[in-house]
Design an enzyme around this catalytic site. Structure first.
Site, PDB file in Angstrom:
ATOM      1  CE  LYS A  52      -3.663  -2.578   2.289  1.00 40.70           C
ATOM      2  NZ  LYS A  52      -4.367  -2.933   3.529  1.00 40.70           N
ATOM      3  CD  GLN A  96      -3.391  -4.193   6.795  1.00 41.67           C
ATOM      4  OE1 GLN A  96      -3.501  -3.159   6.153  1.00 41.67           O
ATOM      5  NE2 GLN A  96      -3.657  -5.376   6.272  1.00 41.67           N
ATOM      6  CG  ASP A 119      -9.808  -0.865   4.463  1.00 41.79           C
ATOM      7  OD1 ASP A 119      -9.299  -1.325   3.430  1.00 41.79           O
ATOM      8  OD2 ASP A 119      -9.243  -0.871   5.573  1.00 41.79           O
TER       9      ASP A 119
HETATM   10  N1  GUN Z   1      -6.282  -7.171   6.066  1.00 39.32           N
HETATM   11  C1  GUN Z   1      -6.332  -7.942   4.946  1.00 39.32           C
HETATM   12  N2  GUN Z   1      -6.894  -7.267   3.938  1.00 39.32           N
HETATM   13  C2  GUN Z   1      -7.205  -6.032   4.416  1.00 39.32           C
HETATM   14  C3  GUN Z   1      -7.787  -4.879   3.829  1.00 39.32           C
HETATM   15  O1  GUN Z   1      -8.178  -4.827   2.653  1.00 39.32           O
HETATM   16  N3  GUN Z   1      -7.927  -3.812   4.643  1.00 39.32           N
HETATM   17  C4  GUN Z   1      -7.538  -3.827   5.938  1.00 39.32           C
HETATM   18  N4  GUN Z   1      -7.727  -2.720   6.670  1.00 39.32           N
HETATM   19  N5  GUN Z   1      -6.989  -4.892   6.522  1.00 39.32           N
HETATM   20  C5  GUN Z   1      -6.830  -5.983   5.754  1.00 39.32           C
END
Ligand code: GUN
Length: 286
Positions: A52, A96, A119
């Site tokens: 990211k 996350q 998200d």
């Molecule tokens: N953990 C695994 N995939 C994701 C995601 O798309 N967003 C977040 N915040 N945590 C994750």
């Protein structure tokens, strides 16, 4: 068989976003900014966060990361989220997942301002999506990435029987909704589904997000099927694989996503899109 190249589409999205971010900075003095909260040091989370951050570098989106020890309390986390909600320089907030066990994830998600929920996990953004395509403004990134891949390859879900394996709030359920919004007939299967094969064998498209290698085998799908593999598993040799037996299914499929290089990069690209969208909306820029 045609391979769906998620990495290529993601890179095209980054190129377009970089131009848009430059324009926003130049003309509106607005530089979209994403705040990422990491609690603990889960290996998969560290890897996702790295991807990211790289995507932010490619697009010019600003990145700020808050790392906390596992011992962080829920109240401390909620206080941080509140602070970011009130900070006008922040346009996207991402906590996350997974969080350590002592956190109540729904309560944490609920604390995020839905306008900064890049998200697409809050009830507000999920609920809007339920109303139809025109309300999908901050959709969850993985299903949004799947839809974008289908659009890129002119795969129209209208009229298709689509079997989704995996019923999570962040992938299976919203993906079914987005496909339904586009005229598909989705069936959602999950861990308690009896005779999974009876649901996959006649499907025009199979989307799978479970996290179990070789869950979907060649005998479970029909000739010409579209395969969207959202699973991510690490094999003994350290390499990644999805939930489908790629080698054997590939010759039978009309389209198939690889793992890695399919749904994964598209999830990150949609996160970048949502961040730019949120920044614009928070600043009344259309
Ligand atoms: N953990 C695994 N995939 C994701 C995601 O798309 N967003 C977040 N915040 N945590 C994750």
């Amino acid at each position: 068989m045609a391979l769906i190249d998620g990495k290529k589409i993601a890179n095209e999205i980054y190129e377009n976003l970089a131009v848009e971010v430059q324009k926003l900075t130049r003309e509106n003095n607005l530089q979209p900014k994403l705040a990422v909260i990491l609690v603990g040091d889960n290996a998969a989370s560290l890897s996702y966060i790295k991807q990211k951050r790289k995507a932010c570098e490619k697009t010019g989106i600003q990145w700020v990361q808050f790392d906390y020890e596992e011992s962080l309390t829920q109240d401390e986390l909620l206080k941080k989220i509140q602070e970011l909600n009130e900070d006008n320089s922040i346009h996207g907030i991402l906590v996350q997942l997974p969080l350590p066990e002592h956190f109540e994830v729904p309560k944490v998600i609920r604390a995020i301002d839905p306008h900064k929920d890049v998200d697409g996990f809050t009830a507000y953004n999920l609920g809007k999506m339920f109303l139809g395509t025109e309300f999908e403004d901050l959709p969850p990134c993985t299903p949004a990435g799947v839809i974008k891949m289908l659009e890129y390859y002119d795969i129209d879900p209208e009229g298709m029987n689509v079997t989704i394996v995996g019923a999570s709030n962040i992938v299976g359920k919203p993906l079914a909704t987005m496909l339904l919004n586009r005229g598909a007939t989705p069936t959602i299967c999950h861990i308690k589904t009896k005779d999974l094969k009876s649901h996959t064998i006649n499907a025009d498209m199979v989307c799978v997000a479970v996290g179990r290698p070789n869950l979907i085998t060649e005998d479970m799908v029909k000739e010409g099927v579209v395969i969207i593999d959202i699973g991510v598993n690490r094999k003994d040799d350290g390499k990644l694989c999805g939930d489908c037996d790629f080698e054997r299914i590939e010759p039978k499929a009309s389209y198939i996503t690889p793992v890695p290089g399919g749904a994964g990069p598209m999830t990150v690209a949609c996160l970048m899109e949502n961040t730019v969208k949120a920044a614009k909306r928070l600043n009344n820029i259309s």
